[in-house]
Design an enzyme around this catalytic site. Sequence first.
Site, PDB file in Angstrom:
ATOM      1  N   GLU A  55       0.823  -1.213   0.000  1.00  0.00           N
ATOM      2  CA  GLU A  55       0.000   0.000   0.000  1.00  0.00           C
ATOM      3  C   GLU A  55       0.856   1.262   0.000  1.00  0.00           C
ATOM      4  OE1 GLU A  55      -3.064   0.474  -0.609  1.00  0.00           O
ATOM      5  OE2 GLU A  55      -3.655  -1.628  -0.662  1.00  0.00           O
ATOM      6  N   TYR A 135      -6.326   6.909   3.779  1.00  0.00           N
ATOM      7  CA  TYR A 135      -6.624   5.840   2.821  1.00  0.00           C
ATOM      8  C   TYR A 135      -5.832   4.580   3.147  1.00  0.00           C
ATOM      9  CZ  TYR A 135      -6.366   2.853  -1.163  1.00  0.00           C
ATOM     10  OH  TYR A 135      -6.392   1.731  -1.944  1.00  0.00           O
ATOM     11  N   ASP A 153     -10.093   5.628  -2.643  1.00  0.00           N
ATOM     12  CA  ASP A 153      -9.075   6.382  -3.390  1.00  0.00           C
ATOM     13  C   ASP A 153      -9.722   6.901  -4.672  1.00  0.00           C
ATOM     14  OD1 ASP A 153      -9.346   4.161  -4.956  1.00  0.00           O
ATOM     15  OD2 ASP A 153      -7.226   3.645  -5.017  1.00  0.00           O
TER      16      ASP A 153
END
Length: 359
Positions: A55, A135, A153
């Site tokens: 991520e 996020y 996102d």
Amino acid sequence: VNANALSLTGGESPIRKRADFRQALLSWYDAFGRDLPWRVRDGGAVDPYRVWLSEIMLQQTTVAAVRGYFLAFTARWPSVEALAQAPGAQVMQAWAGLGYYSRARNLMAASRLVAAQGWPPDEAGLRALPGVGAYTAAAIAAIAYDQQANVVDGNVERVIARLFAITTPLPVAKSALRAAAADLAVGIRPGDYAQALMDLGSTVCTPRAPRCESCPVARFCAGRAAGLAAGLPAKTAKPARPQRHGVAFLAVRQGQGLLVRRPPRGLLGGMLALPCSAWTLEPATTAAIAAAAPVRAAWTDLGAVTHIFTHFSLQLHVWRADIEGQDKSDGDWRPLAALESAGLPTVFKKAVRLGLGLR
Ligand code: SF4
């Protein structure tokens, strides 16, 4: 309008409709979800380290660009403890080319925290790790811990705008899109749901020309029913990126080129680089640039490379000087053939290639 279409106010049996939507999306994901090196399918054990690392790498960066870096990192540092013990310069070098270098610095800081204290147990705790924004915390909580989280996102914003036919332009629509996404986010298999929505956005509900005819949730889509899908989300025009100008210096002596380490803070902080002038909105005078050169020499302007950063685009001229007769100034001299693989950020790699006549 299609009776199945999702709506913000809810239609007939909205909860049932949302559960049906989720089921359709998850069935599609089970059959057609992407195989990614950091992804675990079919209920296998998920390692938070791999989810977190992927991520962070995926922030502002495409899956195609991340894949090789992720494999190299996890081969070299297979656990968060291993990464926490890695020398900073090695991590920075391994990150070179991926961009947004503050991520690598945060990665090291966060790995040391986690190695000492263990993984934070939830989204709020994850949010406190260096480099983990809203996020990323939501994505890790959902994917690594299978916790309920609203993972939104740009990809998900687009899908949600279409599903609910939200025509308010971005960025004003952001809070409405988050609320609509949250409305759908609660339910079974939170981790798979978050990944399914991402995959839908990447492979079916694509920015241009969404493939509605093969979309597993087309029957729920208000944007499609209204014939609006391809035009959503609407966006207010962005101001143009400012153009900056600078000069990078390639000093060459006895087959070696001079590199410097940039200051730890700021753009490309801590990275190896060519010495360079300040990057300014107006091109600097020749005299001002010469004053910024690392050595006094007869410099030649070889032309410019361009590079796009998030907030500006850069036209970087490359000045080269061959200084065979002079003493070497202090600094990090490297063989010319090794400059390209020294771990330079992309903008300086481009400059080196121009300076060495490789393009
Ligand atoms: S039907 Fe089309 S617009 Fe709607 S979610 Fe599917 S691909 Fe996107």
